[in-house]
Design a protein around this motif. Structure first.
Motif, PDB file in Angstrom:
ATOM      1  N   THR A 168      -6.033  -2.408   2.069  1.00 20.14           N
ATOM      2  CA  THR A 168      -7.204  -1.473   2.482  1.00 20.14           C
ATOM      3  C   THR A 168      -7.509  -0.469   1.265  1.00 20.14           C
ATOM      4  N   LYS A 169      -6.932  -0.717   0.145  1.00 17.36           N
ATOM      5  CA  LYS A 169      -7.199   0.037  -0.965  1.00 17.36           C
ATOM      6  C   LYS A 169      -8.007  -0.654  -2.067  1.00 17.36           C
ATOM      7  N   GLU A 170      -9.096  -0.143  -2.864  1.00 17.63           N
ATOM      8  CA  GLU A 170      -9.799  -0.887  -3.597  1.00 17.63           C
ATOM      9  C   GLU A 170      -8.813  -0.802  -5.147  1.00 17.63           C
ATOM     10  N   LYS A 171      -7.822   0.118  -5.140  1.00 18.17           N
ATOM     11  CA  LYS A 171      -7.074   0.191  -6.384  1.00 18.17           C
ATOM     12  C   LYS A 171      -5.608   0.518  -5.626  1.00 18.17           C
ATOM     13  N   ALA A 172      -4.682  -0.164  -5.547  1.00 20.41           N
ATOM     14  CA  ALA A 172      -3.402   0.224  -4.945  1.00 20.41           C
ATOM     15  C   ALA A 172      -2.723   1.063  -5.682  1.00 20.41           C
ATOM     16  N   ASN A 173      -1.822   1.943  -5.185  1.00 21.28           N
ATOM     17  CA  ASN A 173      -1.207   2.963  -5.720  1.00 21.28           C
ATOM     18  C   ASN A 173       0.166   2.542  -6.257  1.00 21.28           C
ATOM     19  N   PRO A 174       0.500   2.449  -7.756  1.00 19.35           N
ATOM     20  CA  PRO A 174       1.659   1.742  -8.358  1.00 19.35           C
ATOM     21  C   PRO A 174       2.801   2.445  -7.737  1.00 19.35           C
ATOM     22  N   PHE A 175       2.833   3.823  -7.880  1.00 20.05           N
ATOM     23  CA  PHE A 175       3.811   4.821  -7.243  1.00 20.05           C
ATOM     24  C   PHE A 175       4.279   4.196  -6.092  1.00 20.05           C
ATOM     25  N   ARG A 176       3.319   4.086  -5.104  1.00 17.00           N
ATOM     26  CA  ARG A 176       3.683   3.758  -3.727  1.00 17.00           C
ATOM     27  C   ARG A 176       4.272   2.453  -3.723  1.00 17.00           C
ATOM     28  N   LEU A 177       3.743   1.558  -4.343  1.00 14.96           N
ATOM     29  CA  LEU A 177       4.323  -0.035  -4.126  1.00 14.96           C
ATOM     30  C   LEU A 177       5.735  -0.121  -4.776  1.00 14.96           C
ATOM     31  N   ILE A 178       5.837   0.623  -5.994  1.00 18.09           N
ATOM     32  CA  ILE A 178       7.416   0.850  -6.492  1.00 18.09           C
ATOM     33  C   ILE A 178       8.355   1.298  -5.525  1.00 18.09           C
ATOM     34  N   LEU A 179       7.897   2.369  -4.812  1.00 20.17           N
ATOM     35  CA  LEU A 179       8.812   3.331  -4.037  1.00 20.17           C
ATOM     36  C   LEU A 179       9.056   2.446  -2.844  1.00 20.17           C
ATOM     37  N   PHE A 180       8.040   1.670  -2.120  1.00 21.10           N
ATOM     38  CA  PHE A 180       8.241   0.881  -1.197  1.00 21.10           C
ATOM     39  C   PHE A 180       9.243  -0.234  -1.490  1.00 21.10           C
ATOM     40  N   THR A 181       9.149  -0.868  -2.767  1.00 18.71           N
ATOM     41  CA  THR A 181       9.755  -1.832  -3.050  1.00 18.71           C
ATOM     42  C   THR A 181      11.249  -1.479  -3.233  1.00 18.71           C
ATOM     43  N   ALA A 182      11.407  -0.467  -3.881  1.00 23.43           N
ATOM     44  CA  ALA A 182      12.866  -0.009  -3.868  1.00 23.43           C
ATOM     45  C   ALA A 182      13.633   0.189  -2.541  1.00 23.43           C
ATOM     46  N   GLY A 183      12.873   0.615  -1.516  1.00 21.79           N
ATOM     47  CA  GLY A 183      13.339   0.807  -0.129  1.00 21.79           C
ATOM     48  C   GLY A 183      13.633  -0.265   0.122  1.00 21.79           C
ATOM     49  N   PRO A 202      18.522  -1.430   9.368  1.00 24.91           N
ATOM     50  CA  PRO A 202      17.996  -1.497   7.830  1.00 24.91           C
ATOM     51  C   PRO A 202      16.768  -2.524   8.034  1.00 24.91           C
ATOM     52  N   GLY A 203      16.909  -3.719   8.867  1.00 26.81           N
ATOM     53  CA  GLY A 203      16.085  -4.921   8.954  1.00 26.81           C
ATOM     54  C   GLY A 203      14.262  -3.964   9.217  1.00 26.81           C
ATOM     55  N   LEU A 204      14.748  -3.042  10.279  1.00 25.38           N
ATOM     56  CA  LEU A 204      13.392  -2.356  10.663  1.00 25.38           C
ATOM     57  C   LEU A 204      12.938  -1.474   9.580  1.00 25.38           C
ATOM     58  N   PHE A 205      13.602  -0.888   9.030  1.00 23.99           N
ATOM     59  CA  PHE A 205      13.150  -0.181   7.881  1.00 23.99           C
ATOM     60  C   PHE A 205      12.347  -0.776   6.592  1.00 23.99           C
ATOM     61  N   ALA A 206      12.953  -2.007   6.254  1.00 17.34           N
ATOM     62  CA  ALA A 206      12.308  -3.063   5.315  1.00 17.34           C
ATOM     63  C   ALA A 206      10.832  -3.447   6.211  1.00 17.34           C
ATOM     64  N   THR A 207      10.714  -3.602   7.680  1.00 21.43           N
ATOM     65  CA  THR A 207       9.808  -3.984   8.343  1.00 21.43           C
ATOM     66  C   THR A 207       8.544  -3.019   7.934  1.00 21.43           C
ATOM     67  N   HIS A 208       9.055  -1.848   8.250  1.00 17.31           N
ATOM     68  CA  HIS A 208       7.872  -0.530   8.141  1.00 17.31           C
ATOM     69  C   HIS A 208       7.388  -0.730   6.537  1.00 17.31           C
ATOM     70  N   LEU A 209       8.299  -0.872   5.622  1.00 19.83           N
ATOM     71  CA  LEU A 209       8.014  -0.860   4.313  1.00 19.83           C
ATOM     72  C   LEU A 209       7.093  -1.905   3.886  1.00 19.83           C
ATOM     73  N   ILE A 210       7.337  -2.920   4.408  1.00 19.97           N
ATOM     74  CA  ILE A 210       6.219  -4.154   4.440  1.00 19.97           C
ATOM     75  C   ILE A 210       4.970  -3.971   4.824  1.00 19.97           C
ATOM     76  N   ILE A 211       4.997  -3.480   6.183  1.00 13.71           N
ATOM     77  CA  ILE A 211       3.670  -3.196   6.605  1.00 13.71           C
ATOM     78  C   ILE A 211       3.011  -1.919   5.886  1.00 13.71           C
ATOM     79  N   ALA A 212       3.724  -1.068   5.320  1.00 17.37           N
ATOM     80  CA  ALA A 212       3.093  -0.131   4.436  1.00 17.37           C
ATOM     81  C   ALA A 212       2.514  -0.784   3.275  1.00 17.37           C
ATOM     82  N   THR A 213       3.377  -1.671   2.547  1.00 16.50           N
ATOM     83  CA  THR A 213       2.909  -2.344   1.448  1.00 16.50           C
ATOM     84  C   THR A 213       1.693  -3.207   1.754  1.00 16.50           C
ATOM     85  N   VAL A 214       1.574  -3.870   2.913  1.00 14.43           N
ATOM     86  CA  VAL A 214       0.349  -4.670   3.037  1.00 14.43           C
ATOM     87  C   VAL A 214      -0.808  -3.689   3.278  1.00 14.43           C
TER      88      VAL A 214
END
Length: 398
Positions: A191-206, A174-186
């Motif tokens: 890297t985006k001018e406007k972050a995708n809110p759907f992705r951020l919510i999805l990554f947070t839930a994960g 699980p910790g490694l799954f959280a790590t990859h989601l944190i990297i994706a969130t960063v």
């Protein structure tokens, strides 16, 4: 040659290899497939001989490659240990990471990674709900990994049988799954001018379904990154006051965390309890750092080597990647961490506050899991260094 390797016939198998060697559960279930890493490593060696750009020592990522290879060869010859395959595999990982960075732009990597993690997190959240609330996934095959841990295997979604309440996604824990989601969130935030809110919510839930103590801490750092990420003069004073207020609030929470745990519902979660001061002081990861530094001091030039390190391993010493590499390779072992720090602090398109937050996130990540055998970590390191020259650590769409 580079254009040939961008062909899907090569790119798709390479992506599968990157996924496999970046913490997928299959990495510990079917370790024999690890020999495939030598194919792209050999291709990379051909690049080093044929492509003059790979030999320019004015490029930070080229310097890093040669320093790391010298580190491995020097310790291997000095120690002459029986675990020579460790050194060969590590060199193959580093060469493969360099090859990926040499062929594909940072923009392409980020787009592919974000799309992949969006799919993985969506499937994982559905799978997590079904496993913990229904019998719909009981048909998933059960497989034991090399440590005897039993997994329910669904390729994109895997779960550990004795802790189904902790979401693993497709990764080995699980910790490694959280790590990859944190990297994706960063990546989404930086890297985006406007972050995708759907992705951020999805990554947070994960992250929260992974129930990782470090994941909770890293998520709060991502929230801080969201607040200060843009390098803009607009509303500078208001934003500055707001940022200081947020950091002051975070500081107060940290200083009073034990009290908060004792007097709120957070104290009912065993993974939040691991963040208490007593638990942190007695944690095996904290003790591992001290153990590794003692090993390093015993032979600071070339390190004690992999064989001796594993014979004297204590706690979960290999999870603290920075100090574990120092114990094996000596002073050059610190180069892994130095390169990451250097690359992050030279990112120009985010605020200084943001760089410090990203640095804190990176240091926590690489010292909570054994990232020396995680290919994607080496890939990020080389991209960070390459971004120093190209100033391309930013994309706008995707």
């Amino acid at each position: 040659m580079r254009s040939l390797l961008k062909n899907k016939l090569f790119a798709i198998p390479l992506l599968c290899l990157v996924v496999f060697y970046s913490g997928h559960a299959f990495q510990t279930i079917y370790p024999t497939f690890g020999f495939l890493i030598f194919i792209p490593a050999i291709i990379c060696l051909a690049f080093l001989f044929l492509d003059k750009e790979c030999r320019y020592l004015s490029y930070s990522h080229n310097i890093a490659l040669y320093v790391l290879l010298v580190m491995i060869v020097a310790t291997l010859f000095v120690e002459l240990g029986s675990d020579w395959m460790f050194y060969v595999q590590l060199a193959a990982l580093i060469l493969t990471a360099y090859l990926v960075v040499h062929i594909y732009s940072f923009d392409v990597m980020v787009k592919v990674y974000l799309r992949l993690m969006t799919i993985v997190s969506a499937v994982a959240i559905v799978g997590y709900f079904l496993i913990n609330n229904t019998s719909a996934l009981e048909w998933l095959p059960s497989v034991n990994n090399i440590n005897g841990v039993e997994y329910g295997v669904g390729i994109i979604f895997n779960y550990i049988k004795f802790i189904p309440e902790r979401n693993c996604g497709m990764f080995w824990e699980p910790g490694l799954f959280a790590t990859h989601l944190i990297i994706a969130t960063v990546f989404e935030l930086v890297t985006k001018e406007k972050a995708n809110p759907f992705r951020l919510i999805l990554f947070t839930a994960g992250i929260f379904t992974a129930n990782s103590s470090a994941g909770f801490v890293l998520w709060f750092l991502c929230v801080a990154l969201f607040l200060v990420r843009k390098k803009s003069e607009k509303y500078g004073i208001i934003k500055g006051i707001f940022s200081i207020t947020v950091f002051a609030a975070v500081f107060l929470v940290i200083m009073n965390f034990d009290f908060i745990l004792e007097n709120t519902f957070l104290g009912e979660n065993e993974y939040f309890l691991k963040l208490s001061s007593d638990a942190m002081e007695e944690s095996s990861r904290s003790l591992a750092i001290i153990h590794n530094l003692k090993m390093f001091i015993s032979d600071p030039i070339f390190g004690v080597g992999y064989t001796t390190t594993m014979q004297n391993i204590a706690y979960v010493a290999d999870t603290s990647t920075s100090t574990f590499l120092m114990s094996i390779f000596g002073v050059l072992g610190v180069s892994f961490t130095v390169f990451i720090v250097y690359g992050i602090m030279r990112i120009k398109k985010v605020s200084l506050f943001s760089r410090f937050i990203i640095l804190a996130i990176a240091l926590i990540i690489i010292n909570k899991e054994p990232h020396y055998m995680i290919l994607f970590t080496w890939i990020i390191m080389f991209y960070l260094l390459k971004g120093v020259e190209n100033n391309d650590i930013q994309v706008s769409n995707g």
